[in-house]
Design an enzyme around this catalytic site. Sequence first.
Site: not given
Length: 259
Positions: A48, A119, A159-162
């Site tokens: 990713d 983000e 769906t990542a750091y958030n």
Amino acid sequence: MNRSAFVTRVTFVASTRPEAQESRERLAARYGDAGVDDAQVIVALGGDGFMLETVHALMGQGKPIYGMNRGSVGFLMNEFADDDLLGRINAAEQAVIHPLRMNAVDVGGQSHEAIAFNEVSLLRTTRQAAKLRISIDGKVRMPELICDGALLSTPMGSTAYNLSAHGPIIPMDSQILALTPISAFRPRRWRGALLSHQARIRLEVLEGAKRPVSAVADNFEAPNVLEVYIAEDRNVQVCMLFDAGRSLGERVLAEQFSV
């Protein structure tokens, strides 16, 4: 991508991981490598992180990017396989992504501009918590947030750091951005906000000299910022390709039911 144009010319880019480099050489020998200028589709081999690097580096080409996982998580990548690559690409589903544009001003008055497909994050850089003031469309909504930081996420980045910061997963077609605190201390119960994709967000760093904060847009970092302005940039877009039945929208939806 013009779906009436059958893809026959691709180019391969790969991360530095040995398996990615070996796969690039093997696939290029099998399918040919037209080069970035002449290819119809860019095939990215890695994880990713490498996909985000590829999107930033080659978005000016205006060509779809089809990723195959030669990394670890691979949420933004398709499964790797040598066979029928052109068939998979021609049957793939498109996801058109618009990034966030960040304009940050540091303590010296210098401006920093960058875009983020996942983000924009504000992060404390010392032992002391950050103090932030949040304004939306010119109106102060939170006079003071004491926290480790805060982030504004796109649907793709939700769906990542958030998600790790306990923010909500956002459907790809929702036209919503997620504003999520990172380890909020006061107000302790604030869990963030869902904003229109047309919102204009201003984050001010309070007591910046005592409580320094950096601003990060994907892989770009601006240190010691005092003000950060964020808005979606509809003038910039990238087309990513996903295998039929495994669209990015489907992946984001499925993530809400994973255990």
